[in-house]
Design a protein around this motif. Structure first.
Motif, PDB file in Angstrom:
ATOM      1  N   UNK A   1       0.668  -1.536   0.247  1.00  0.00           N
ATOM      2  CA  UNK A   1      -0.512  -0.080   0.244  1.00  0.00           C
ATOM      3  C   UNK A   1       1.367   0.838  -0.335  1.00  0.00           C
ATOM      4  N   UNK A   2       1.850   1.289   0.172  1.00  0.00           N
ATOM      5  CA  UNK A   2       2.393   2.294   0.853  1.00  0.00           C
ATOM      6  C   UNK A   2       3.413   2.538  -0.361  1.00  0.00           C
ATOM      7  N   UNK A   3       3.414   1.825  -0.969  1.00  0.00           N
ATOM      8  CA  UNK A   3       4.512   1.924  -1.933  1.00  0.00           C
ATOM      9  C   UNK A   3       3.603   2.420  -3.247  1.00  0.00           C
ATOM     10  N   UNK A   4       2.191   1.620  -3.538  1.00  0.00           N
ATOM     11  CA  UNK A   4       1.483   2.120  -4.641  1.00  0.00           C
ATOM     12  C   UNK A   4       0.615   3.585  -4.213  1.00  0.00           C
ATOM     13  N   UNK A   5       1.233   4.277  -2.671  1.00  0.00           N
ATOM     14  CA  UNK A   5       0.652   5.646  -2.892  1.00  0.00           C
ATOM     15  C   UNK A   5       2.603   5.929  -3.331  1.00  0.00           C
ATOM     16  N   UNK A   6       3.362   6.173  -2.580  1.00  0.00           N
ATOM     17  CA  UNK A   6       4.126   6.026  -3.949  1.00  0.00           C
ATOM     18  C   UNK A   6       4.312   6.183  -5.276  1.00  0.00           C
TER      19      UNK A   6
ATOM     20  N   UNK B   1      11.258   8.705  -5.351  1.00  0.00           N
ATOM     21  CA  UNK B   1       9.684   8.236  -5.103  1.00  0.00           C
ATOM     22  C   UNK B   1       9.428   7.184  -5.896  1.00  0.00           C
ATOM     23  N   UNK B   2       9.894   6.721  -7.466  1.00  0.00           N
ATOM     24  CA  UNK B   2       9.838   5.874  -7.888  1.00  0.00           C
ATOM     25  C   UNK B   2      10.563   4.621  -7.613  1.00  0.00           C
ATOM     26  N   UNK B   3      11.901   4.515  -7.566  1.00  0.00           N
ATOM     27  CA  UNK B   3      12.764   3.690  -6.967  1.00  0.00           C
ATOM     28  C   UNK B   3      12.176   3.254  -5.683  1.00  0.00           C
ATOM     29  N   UNK B   4      11.815   4.001  -4.488  1.00  0.00           N
ATOM     30  CA  UNK B   4      11.110   3.809  -3.130  1.00  0.00           C
ATOM     31  C   UNK B   4      10.216   2.901  -4.119  1.00  0.00           C
ATOM     32  N   UNK B   5       9.046   3.279  -4.693  1.00  0.00           N
ATOM     33  CA  UNK B   5       8.064   1.900  -4.367  1.00  0.00           C
ATOM     34  C   UNK B   5       8.285   1.250  -5.208  1.00  0.00           C
ATOM     35  N   UNK B   6       9.382   1.895  -6.258  1.00  0.00           N
ATOM     36  CA  UNK B   6      10.053  -0.442  -6.529  1.00  0.00           C
ATOM     37  C   UNK B   6      10.350  -1.036  -5.594  1.00  0.00           C
ATOM     38  N   UNK B   7      10.992  -0.476  -5.058  1.00  0.00           N
ATOM     39  CA  UNK B   7      11.788  -1.633  -3.757  1.00  0.00           C
ATOM     40  C   UNK B   7      10.612  -1.990  -3.133  1.00  0.00           C
ATOM     41  N   UNK B   8      10.022  -1.265  -2.934  1.00  0.00           N
ATOM     42  CA  UNK B   8       8.483  -1.710  -1.600  1.00  0.00           C
ATOM     43  C   UNK B   8       7.402  -2.424  -2.914  1.00  0.00           C
TER      44      UNK B   8
END
Length: 125
Positions: A12-17, A43-50
């Motif tokens: 969910x946090x990754x989707x927000x990012x 944020x793209x990097x963090x979203x993909x990591x999540x």
């Protein structure tokens, strides 16, 4: 219970990012504006990591559908709320459908692994 919820919270946090990076991408004017470009990259990097962390515990197809669906819904919702896109009741209904489908995927039972096939020497008769 909390242990099984953590991958979903990360997703969910990754989707927000995802919604943040999509919005920053639009604001970057083709990567010509430094701040939105930097926000996009981080944020793209963090979203993909999540997403990568979440798929260790959630099936890839389900995780990806939820990630994209929630991220897209938030992106469109934010664009309408800020006046970038015109508000439409029909859009809200369809966004609610996306979110409902994502929630439905979460609500499905996790399922069990397929049974192991019999060894070849036991299945021949």
């Amino acid at each position: 219970m909390l242990r099984r919820s953590i991958p979903w919270l990360v997703l969910l946090a990754s989707a927000v990012l995802e919604a943040v990076w999509a919005t920053a991408l639009g604001l970057s004017d083709g990567f010509s504006k430094p701040l939105p470009t930097q926000v996009f990259a981080v944020t793209a990097t963090l979203s993909m990591l999540g997403l990568g962390v979440a798929i260790r515990h959630i099936p890839l197809g389900t995780a990806y559908a939820v990630w994209v669906g929630v991220g897209a819904a938030l992106t469109v919702g934010w664009a309408m709320a800020t006046g970038v896109e015109p508000f439409s009741v029909v859009k809200v209904v369809f966004i609610a459908g996306i979110v409902g489908c994502a929630a439905g995927l979460k609500a499905l039972p996790s399922g069990t692994a397929a049974p192991e096939p019999e060894p070849a020497h036991l299945s021949r008769r």
